[in-house]
Design a protein around this motif. Structure first.
Motif, mmCIF file in Angstrom:
data_model
loop_
_atom_site.group_PDB
_atom_site.id
_atom_site.type_symbol
_atom_site.label_atom_id
_atom_site.label_comp_id
_atom_site.label_asym_id
_atom_site.label_seq_id
_atom_site.Cartn_x
_atom_site.Cartn_y
_atom_site.Cartn_z
ATOM 1 N N UNK A 1 0.833 -1.201 0.000
ATOM 2 C CA UNK A 1 0.000 0.000 0.000
ATOM 3 C C UNK A 1 0.870 1.255 0.000
ATOM 4 N N UNK A 2 1.960 1.223 0.747
ATOM 5 C CA UNK A 2 2.851 2.381 0.773
ATOM 6 C C UNK A 2 3.479 2.618 -0.598
ATOM 7 N N UNK A 3 3.685 1.549 -1.371
ATOM 8 C CA UNK A 3 4.159 1.701 -2.746
ATOM 9 C C UNK A 3 3.147 2.486 -3.574
ATOM 10 N N UNK A 4 1.859 2.187 -3.386
ATOM 11 C CA UNK A 4 0.817 2.916 -4.120
ATOM 12 C C UNK A 4 0.832 4.395 -3.743
ATOM 13 N N UNK A 5 0.999 4.686 -2.447
ATOM 14 C CA UNK A 5 1.063 6.080 -2.001
ATOM 15 C C UNK A 5 2.307 6.763 -2.563
ATOM 16 N N UNK A 6 3.421 6.041 -2.609
ATOM 17 C CA UNK A 6 4.667 6.595 -3.157
ATOM 18 C C UNK A 6 4.476 6.981 -4.625
ATOM 19 N N UNK A 7 3.803 6.149 -5.393
ATOM 20 C CA UNK A 7 3.558 6.456 -6.805
ATOM 21 C C UNK A 7 2.687 7.698 -6.952
ATOM 22 N N UNK A 8 1.697 7.861 -6.070
ATOM 23 C CA UNK A 8 0.870 9.068 -6.111
ATOM 24 C C UNK A 8 1.702 10.302 -5.804
ATOM 25 N N UNK A 9 2.613 10.189 -4.833
ATOM 26 C CA UNK A 9 3.475 11.319 -4.480
ATOM 27 C C UNK A 9 4.366 11.709 -5.656
ATOM 28 N N UNK A 10 4.883 10.724 -6.366
ATOM 29 C CA UNK A 10 5.708 11.010 -7.536
ATOM 30 C C UNK A 10 4.899 11.703 -8.627
ATOM 31 N N UNK A 11 3.663 11.260 -8.841
ATOM 32 C CA UNK A 11 2.803 11.911 -9.834
ATOM 33 C C UNK A 11 2.524 13.358 -9.442
ATOM 34 N N UNK A 12 2.286 13.578 -8.160
ATOM 35 C CA UNK A 12 2.013 14.935 -7.689
ATOM 36 C C UNK A 12 3.218 15.836 -7.896
ATOM 37 N N UNK A 13 4.395 15.382 -7.502
ATOM 38 C CA UNK A 13 5.608 16.179 -7.674
ATOM 39 C C UNK A 13 5.854 16.490 -9.143
ATOM 40 N N UNK B 1 -0.151 20.401 -27.501
ATOM 41 C CA UNK B 1 1.272 20.318 -27.214
ATOM 42 C C UNK B 1 1.505 19.829 -25.782
ATOM 43 N N UNK B 2 1.055 18.613 -25.481
ATOM 44 C CA UNK B 2 1.252 18.116 -24.113
ATOM 45 C C UNK B 2 2.730 17.872 -23.818
ATOM 46 N N UNK B 3 3.201 18.429 -22.716
ATOM 47 C CA UNK B 3 4.599 18.275 -22.318
ATOM 48 C C UNK B 3 4.667 17.698 -20.912
ATOM 49 N N UNK B 4 5.743 16.986 -20.626
ATOM 50 C CA UNK B 4 5.945 16.464 -19.277
ATOM 51 C C UNK B 4 4.771 15.662 -18.793
ATOM 52 N N UNK B 5 4.344 15.927 -17.562
ATOM 53 C CA UNK B 5 3.252 15.152 -16.996
ATOM 54 C C UNK B 5 1.904 15.551 -17.566
ATOM 55 N N UNK B 6 1.849 16.644 -18.349
ATOM 56 C CA UNK B 6 0.592 16.997 -19.000
ATOM 57 C C UNK B 6 0.145 15.888 -19.946
ATOM 58 N N UNK B 7 1.095 15.220 -20.595
ATOM 59 C CA UNK B 7 0.733 14.107 -21.470
ATOM 60 C C UNK B 7 0.008 13.024 -20.668
ATOM 61 N N UNK B 8 0.494 12.785 -19.461
ATOM 62 C CA UNK B 8 -0.142 11.804 -18.580
ATOM 63 C C UNK B 8 -1.542 12.276 -18.194
ATOM 64 N N UNK B 9 -1.658 13.557 -17.890
ATOM 65 C CA UNK B 9 -2.951 14.131 -17.541
ATOM 66 C C UNK B 9 -3.942 13.981 -18.686
ATOM 67 N N UNK B 10 -3.495 14.297 -19.898
ATOM 68 C CA UNK B 10 -4.396 14.241 -21.043
ATOM 69 C C UNK B 10 -4.862 12.816 -21.324
ATOM 70 N N UNK B 11 -3.958 11.857 -21.235
ATOM 71 C CA UNK B 11 -4.348 10.462 -21.476
ATOM 72 C C UNK B 11 -5.393 10.019 -20.461
ATOM 73 N N UNK B 12 -5.191 10.398 -19.215
ATOM 74 C CA UNK B 12 -6.121 9.986 -18.177
ATOM 75 C C UNK B 12 -7.474 10.636 -18.316
#
Length: 322
Positions: free
Chosen positions: A111-123, A193-204
């Motif tokens: 579960x802490x791995x899942x939280x860690x991945x969320x923290x990385x996405x946020x950063x 022109x999705x850049x960086x994590x915006x590409x991830x945002x757009x896909x989601x």
């Protein structure tokens, strides 16, 4: 007896602790007293003064305000003289609807791995979409905090913080043109022109599956108290530790290993109920001798009693592992 044993451990920890409270003279400090009472509206002139207090009267939990005040020790919130507040995010595994976190009682690395991945996405989103640098902290329990301390965000009111949260979680966004306001600056992000994590945002957003899962109340509350980095977590006895980006790239088990405050020795415990696996350790008996950090964790979780006599732990044959 167990309470005095715990107090001695906490006191010894704080003698060598490094408490990260920037601009402490402008922060409200709160703490959880040994009797479980939350005390607020305290102020300290320096980190050393706060550290001396923690050695003299070891708190179960230590917190400080995201806000800066003219008079942080005033009990009347309107009389404090609000000067602005850091932008703070809380990602807690208890709030994540994932197979590893759903129904979780005791902390597990998955579960802490899942939280860690969320923290990385946020950063990633803060840096690449909003041009903000977040400072990650392991909370010492099931998740992570991220602090943004730039002057640019400190003047944001609750409504402006709510709009930032909406942006980060993907709520009410126009897919043809995204923009967010950070203080006086408008950040415009274009779909073509999705850049960086915006590409991830757009896909989601396209398939409806994307969201950075944060405790939204923490971020929008301009008077929020947050756990002090460097302090002990009252629910685990682990330290809340500041992390670098590279630290956060490590697995959850490595992060917890760094947060263990009581590595030495073993303590006898009597379980109040079966607990099974605890942080990779299988405990299969009602009475067991376990590493000190496991004993403190189970005690603070209300799952075990510490078998203490004369201020020292009762030693016995190693009995964990089934």
């Amino acid at each position: 007896m167990a309470a005095r044993f715990l107090e001695a451990l906490f006191r010894n920890y704080y003698r060598g602790a490094s408490l990260d409270v920037p601009e402490i003279e402008r922060r409200e400090v709160g703490y959880l007293a040994p009797d479980g009472v939350m005390v607020r509206h305290r102020s300290f002139k320096s980190a050393e003064e706060l550290k001396s207090f923690c050695v003299e009267r070891p708190p179960l939990g230590l917190y400080y305000s995201a806000a800066l005040y003219e008079r942080p020790d005033e009990r009347d919130m309107d009389a404090k003289g609000w000067l602005g507040a850091d932008l703070v995010f809380d990602i807690d595994g208890d709030h994540l609807d994932t197979p590893s976190c759903r129904g979780m009682e005791l902390l597990n690395y998955r579960c802490l791995e899942d939280a860690r991945e969320e923290a990385l996405k946020l950063l990633d989103a803060l840096r690449n979409e909003l041009g903000l640098e977040g400072l990650p902290v392991y909370s010492g329990h099931r998740g992570f905090h991220v602090h943004v301390r730039s002057d640019e965000v400190r003047g944001l009111d609750a409504g402006e913080r709510r709009r930032l949260v909406d942006f980060l979680v993907g709520r009410n966004l126009d897919l043809s043109k995204l923009e967010a306001r950070v203080g006086r600056r408008v950040v415009k992000l274009y779909a073509e022109e999705p850049l960086g994590s915006l590409a991830r945002l757009m896909r989601g957003l396209d398939d409806g599956s994307y969201s950075i899962r944060i405790d939204e109340v923490v971020t929008t509350d301009v008077h929020r108290l947050i756990r002090a980095p460097g302090s002990l977590n009252n629910k685990t006895g682990f330290a809340a530790i500041p992390l670098s980006y590279s630290d956060l790239d490590r697995d959850a088990e490595s992060i917890v290993e760094r947060a263990l405050a009581f590595r030495k020795g073993e303590v006898s415990v009597r379980l109040k109920e079966p607990v099974g696996e605890v942080l990779g350790l299988e405990i299969g008996r009602e009475e067991a001798v376990v590493p000190t950090y496991i004993a403190i964790y189970l005690y603070l979780q209300g799952k075990a009693e510490l078998q203490i006599e004369g201020g020292r732990d009762v030693r016995g044959r190693r009995s964990y592992g089934g």
